[in-house]
Design a protein around this motif. Structure first.
Motif, PDB file in Angstrom:
ATOM      1  N   ILE A 156      33.468 -20.080  43.837  1.00  0.00           N
ATOM      2  CA  ILE A 156      33.384 -19.315  42.553  1.00  0.00           C
ATOM      3  C   ILE A 156      32.832 -18.004  42.593  1.00  0.00           C
ATOM      4  O   ILE A 156      31.830 -17.329  42.807  1.00  0.00           O
ATOM      5  N   HIS A 157      34.075 -17.239  42.593  1.00  0.00           N
ATOM      6  CA  HIS A 157      33.722 -15.682  42.780  1.00  0.00           C
ATOM      7  C   HIS A 157      33.634 -15.219  41.364  1.00  0.00           C
ATOM      8  O   HIS A 157      32.886 -14.243  41.162  1.00  0.00           O
ATOM      9  N   ASN A 158      34.220 -15.625  40.243  1.00  0.00           N
ATOM     10  CA  ASN A 158      34.032 -15.204  38.786  1.00  0.00           C
ATOM     11  C   ASN A 158      34.213 -16.217  38.066  1.00  0.00           C
ATOM     12  O   ASN A 158      35.302 -16.644  37.646  1.00  0.00           O
ATOM     13  N   PRO A 159      33.225 -16.744  37.411  1.00  0.00           N
ATOM     14  CA  PRO A 159      33.129 -17.986  36.479  1.00  0.00           C
ATOM     15  C   PRO A 159      33.721 -17.755  35.176  1.00  0.00           C
ATOM     16  O   PRO A 159      34.261 -18.666  34.605  1.00  0.00           O
ATOM     17  N   ALA A 160      34.050 -16.566  34.936  1.00  0.00           N
ATOM     18  CA  ALA A 160      34.499 -16.047  33.402  1.00  0.00           C
ATOM     19  C   ALA A 160      36.274 -16.482  33.404  1.00  0.00           C
ATOM     20  O   ALA A 160      36.536 -16.682  32.203  1.00  0.00           O
ATOM     21  N   SER A 209      26.478 -15.053  45.658  1.00  0.00           N
ATOM     22  CA  SER A 209      25.044 -14.730  45.953  1.00  0.00           C
ATOM     23  C   SER A 209      23.919 -15.864  45.288  1.00  0.00           C
ATOM     24  O   SER A 209      24.287 -16.662  44.581  1.00  0.00           O
ATOM     25  N   LYS A 210      22.766 -15.737  46.027  1.00  0.00           N
ATOM     26  CA  LYS A 210      21.755 -16.840  45.525  1.00  0.00           C
ATOM     27  C   LYS A 210      21.289 -16.501  44.179  1.00  0.00           C
ATOM     28  O   LYS A 210      21.084 -17.445  43.422  1.00  0.00           O
ATOM     29  N   ASN A 211      21.080 -15.288  43.787  1.00  0.00           N
ATOM     30  CA  ASN A 211      20.623 -14.993  42.363  1.00  0.00           C
ATOM     31  C   ASN A 211      21.957 -15.571  41.408  1.00  0.00           C
ATOM     32  O   ASN A 211      21.439 -16.116  40.522  1.00  0.00           O
ATOM     33  N   HIS A 212      22.933 -15.089  41.802  1.00  0.00           N
ATOM     34  CA  HIS A 212      24.096 -15.755  40.676  1.00  0.00           C
ATOM     35  C   HIS A 212      24.155 -17.197  40.672  1.00  0.00           C
ATOM     36  O   HIS A 212      24.331 -17.703  39.525  1.00  0.00           O
ATOM     37  N   ALA A 213      23.980 -17.923  41.894  1.00  0.00           N
ATOM     38  CA  ALA A 213      23.660 -19.459  41.826  1.00  0.00           C
ATOM     39  C   ALA A 213      22.790 -19.911  40.926  1.00  0.00           C
ATOM     40  O   ALA A 213      23.059 -20.988  40.187  1.00  0.00           O
ATOM     41  N   ASN A 214      21.498 -19.242  40.924  1.00  0.00           N
ATOM     42  CA  ASN A 214      20.429 -19.685  40.097  1.00  0.00           C
ATOM     43  C   ASN A 214      20.671 -19.171  38.535  1.00  0.00           C
ATOM     44  O   ASN A 214      20.516 -20.022  37.520  1.00  0.00           O
ATOM     45  N   GLU A 215      21.501 -18.112  38.070  1.00  0.00           N
ATOM     46  CA  GLU A 215      21.945 -17.724  36.921  1.00  0.00           C
ATOM     47  C   GLU A 215      22.871 -18.969  36.192  1.00  0.00           C
ATOM     48  O   GLU A 215      22.743 -19.431  35.370  1.00  0.00           O
ATOM     49  N   LEU A 216      23.976 -19.157  37.341  1.00  0.00           N
ATOM     50  CA  LEU A 216      25.043 -20.290  36.806  1.00  0.00           C
ATOM     51  C   LEU A 216      24.167 -21.581  36.517  1.00  0.00           C
ATOM     52  O   LEU A 216      24.524 -22.138  35.454  1.00  0.00           O
ATOM     53  N   LEU A 221      24.955 -22.744  28.443  1.00  0.00           N
ATOM     54  CA  LEU A 221      25.821 -22.274  27.412  1.00  0.00           C
ATOM     55  C   LEU A 221      27.089 -21.145  27.496  1.00  0.00           C
ATOM     56  O   LEU A 221      28.159 -21.178  27.086  1.00  0.00           O
ATOM     57  N   GLY A 222      26.811 -20.422  28.484  1.00  0.00           N
ATOM     58  CA  GLY A 222      27.508 -19.067  28.983  1.00  0.00           C
ATOM     59  C   GLY A 222      28.787 -19.780  30.063  1.00  0.00           C
ATOM     60  O   GLY A 222      28.922 -20.970  30.152  1.00  0.00           O
ATOM     61  N   TYR A 223      29.883 -19.125  29.937  1.00  0.00           N
ATOM     62  CA  TYR A 223      31.166 -19.542  30.719  1.00  0.00           C
ATOM     63  C   TYR A 223      31.764 -20.907  30.374  1.00  0.00           C
ATOM     64  O   TYR A 223      32.034 -21.690  31.057  1.00  0.00           O
ATOM     65  N   SER A 224      31.663 -20.997  29.042  1.00  0.00           N
ATOM     66  CA  SER A 224      31.905 -22.365  28.263  1.00  0.00           C
ATOM     67  C   SER A 224      31.401 -23.555  28.784  1.00  0.00           C
ATOM     68  O   SER A 224      31.910 -24.732  28.716  1.00  0.00           O
ATOM     69  N   GLY A 225      30.138 -23.466  29.505  1.00  0.00           N
ATOM     70  CA  GLY A 225      29.320 -24.664  29.800  1.00  0.00           C
ATOM     71  C   GLY A 225      29.725 -25.020  31.182  1.00  0.00           C
ATOM     72  O   GLY A 225      29.164 -26.126  31.797  1.00  0.00           O
ATOM     73  N   ILE A 226      30.188 -24.380  32.190  1.00  0.00           N
ATOM     74  CA  ILE A 226      30.518 -24.637  33.469  1.00  0.00           C
ATOM     75  C   ILE A 226      29.115 -24.683  34.049  1.00  0.00           C
ATOM     76  O   ILE A 226      28.978 -25.532  35.156  1.00  0.00           O
ATOM     77  N   GLY A 227      28.162 -23.881  33.980  1.00  0.00           N
ATOM     78  CA  GLY A 227      26.925 -24.026  34.387  1.00  0.00           C
ATOM     79  C   GLY A 227      26.294 -25.598  34.281  1.00  0.00           C
ATOM     80  O   GLY A 227      25.698 -26.024  35.263  1.00  0.00           O
ATOM     81  N   ALA A 228      26.377 -26.093  33.136  1.00  0.00           N
ATOM     82  CA  ALA A 228      25.927 -27.427  32.848  1.00  0.00           C
ATOM     83  C   ALA A 228      26.468 -28.484  33.753  1.00  0.00           C
ATOM     84  O   ALA A 228      26.013 -29.378  34.181  1.00  0.00           O
ATOM     85  N   ILE A 229      27.911 -28.300  33.991  1.00  0.00           N
ATOM     86  CA  ILE A 229      28.807 -29.295  34.756  1.00  0.00           C
ATOM     87  C   ILE A 229      28.185 -29.156  36.307  1.00  0.00           C
ATOM     88  O   ILE A 229      28.063 -30.125  36.765  1.00  0.00           O
ATOM     89  N   ILE A 230      27.908 -27.756  37.032  1.00  0.00           N
ATOM     90  CA  ILE A 230      27.398 -27.814  38.038  1.00  0.00           C
ATOM     91  C   ILE A 230      26.112 -28.314  38.048  1.00  0.00           C
ATOM     92  O   ILE A 230      25.632 -28.951  39.128  1.00  0.00           O
ATOM     93  N   ASP A 231      25.136 -28.129  37.049  1.00  0.00           N
ATOM     94  CA  ASP A 231      23.752 -28.683  37.078  1.00  0.00           C
ATOM     95  C   ASP A 231      23.880 -30.219  37.203  1.00  0.00           C
ATOM     96  O   ASP A 231      23.083 -30.751  38.011  1.00  0.00           O
TER      97      ASP A 231
END
Length: 470
Positions: A156-160, A209-216, A221-231
């Motif tokens: 994922i280069h840009n989750p937006a 990047s490692k920091n962006h992985a942690n952010e995601l 709630l951001g990026y339409s909830g993609i982070g929750a799906i990954i988590d």
């Protein structure tokens, strides 16, 4: 290991953003590590006209069924310094641009179906590495491939940007059962979401990047909830690997775009000559005592275009010049707001040669992005002896050491969540420059001697590939 990189853009053939740089430099690094690497991408009109050598060898011709029609495809082959490039030629891509069309989801569905057919017909890849939404459904298609042991990775280069389609398009585009939608497997916000599908179907998922992985993974709630799906669905199969830089292309000692090459021992005279050259090229007077500040960016909300405009009123106070190269949806607004300020020069198109020269000529580089999965501009600027001023997001945190780290410092990192932090940081940087503090040489030297090559990151990707088990 036979590796296929699936992507929508790649240098030197087509570029709209950092993905093209990633594919070019990463494939080159894989080749140097002794891997058998191939790249497959759509055959845009721009490639056909600018690189006519790419259609001299027809590798294959085939057709495939989409849910509503039959599609033909010609695949061309070209070897570029040992990296095998394949181009899928279809009528959907015979247009002036790469993206921005009403039927983009259908166009790239067509691309993925073509790649799936190509892999089936030439079924000898160990790893299929997909990149962003334009290739994200492919891992699901490969579930039905006769060779079940193909390893799949999605970066994922840009989750937006995610690729949104309708329920019926699961079948209409991919000839897949709509139960994938009804079960929630590829459904997000009641739409068919390509990126979610790729996250669910790939064996491994990573970002740049490692920091962006942690952010995601911590942002549900951001990026339409993609982070929750990954988590929830890929927590143990999700990693961050920082992008490298092509240090052969971006090297101030050998860069043919510069009027004067330089290294860490000669950067002062070298940068001065390149500064004079770019001012002459743009018709600007070298009549200022302060720093030359620059930005090379897509002029969009993500990249902090509002922040880039905030510095306008302060330039005169520091006797500084400001050169910006960029295009994007905010370019008109940027141009209009810059008109009253003679200290600002705006180049409203991307020019690769000019960009190289500007990196070498500048004293400070602005990168105040609101989110930045990795970024390469900060790496280039440091390598060229230009001090970056960046926000505390994504890969910028992983790659730029803030002034507060003292002897390790390579630039300025400001608090992204503080509305006043960018201008405060900008003023501090300008004061630092005008103070003639000898520590500035230490910061520049740290930046120029950092290791930004692909060597470490490439090995991390190979470890990721090898970690996939059945």
């Amino acid at each position: 290991m036979k590796i296929l990189l699936v992507c929508s853009e790649a240098l030197p053939y087509c570029k709209s953003g950092g993905l093209a740089d990633f594919i070019f430099s990463f494939s080159k690094a894989l080749k140097e590590e002794g891997q058998d690497v191939s790249v497959i991408l759509p055959y845009y009109n721009s490639i056909k006209y600018k690189f006519p050598e790419t259609n001299k060898e027809i590798y294959d011709k085939f057709g495939f069924d989409m849910g509503t029609h039959y599609q033909g495809c010609t695949t061309y082959f070209y070897d570029l310094n040992g990296v095998k490039y394949f181009f899928t030629c279809m009528d959907r891509f015979e247009r002036d641009g790469m993206y921005g069309y009403y039927d983009d989801t259908e166009r790239f569905a067509c691309f993925m179906m073509a790649v799936n057919t190509f892999i089936t017909r030439h079924n000898d890849f160990d790893v299929v590495h997909c990149n962003d939404w334009q290739s994200a459904v492919l891992p699901l298609l490969l579930h039905y491939n006769p060779r079940h042991e193909i390893k799949t990775v999605l970066t994922i280069h840009n989750p937006a940007y995610q690729g949104w389609a309708r329920r019926d398009d699961v079948y209409n585009f991919f000839k897949l059962d709509t139960n994938y939608f009804d079960s929630g497997y590829c459904r997000l916000n009641n739409c068919f979401n390509y990126l979610k599908t790729g996250i669910m179907a790939s064996k491994k998922v990573n970002t740049v990047s490692k920091n962006h992985a942690n952010e995601l993974i911590n942002d549900h709630l951001g990026y339409s909830g993609i982070g929750a799906i990954i988590d929830y669905c890929k927590h143990n199969d999700f990693t961050g690997i920082v992008n490298g830089l092509d240090i052969d292309v971006w090297n101030p000692k050998t860069d043919h775009n510069l009027v004067c090459n330089y290294d860490v021992n000669t950067y002062e005279s070298g940068k001065a000559k390149n500064k004079e050259a770019i001012l002459n090229k743009l018709g600007l007077k070298n009549d200022f005592k302060g720093p030359l500040v620059s930005a090379i960016t897509r002029l969009s909300d993500q990249k902090g275009v509002d922040r880039l405009m905030q510095v306008f009123p302060y330039l005169k106070n520091y006797d500084a010049k400001y050169i910006v190269i960029g295009t994007g949806e905010k370019e008109g607004d940027f141009l209009y707001q810059s008109l009253p300020y003679k200290e600002v020069y705006f180049v409203k198109n991307y020019d690769e040669n000019l960009a190289h020269l500007l990196y070498a000529a500048s004293d400070f580089f602005l990168m105040p992005s609101y989110f930045e999965p990795c970024g390469t501009s900060q790496l280039i600027s440091m390598r060229y002896g230009t001090i970056p001023i960046v926000s505390s997001v994504g890969g910028l945190v992983d790659t730029v050491h803030d002034m507060s780290t003292n002897e390790l410092a390579t630039g300025y990192v400001f608090n992204n969540s503080d509305p006043g932090a960018f201008i405060s940081c900008f003023k501090s940087a300008m004061d630092f420059y005008l103070s003639n503090d000898p520590f500035i040489k230490k910061v520049i030297t740290n930046g120029m001697t950092g290791d930004y090559s692909w060597k470490k990151s490439c090995k991390e990707y190979l470890e990721l590939y090898n970690s996939i088990t059945w």
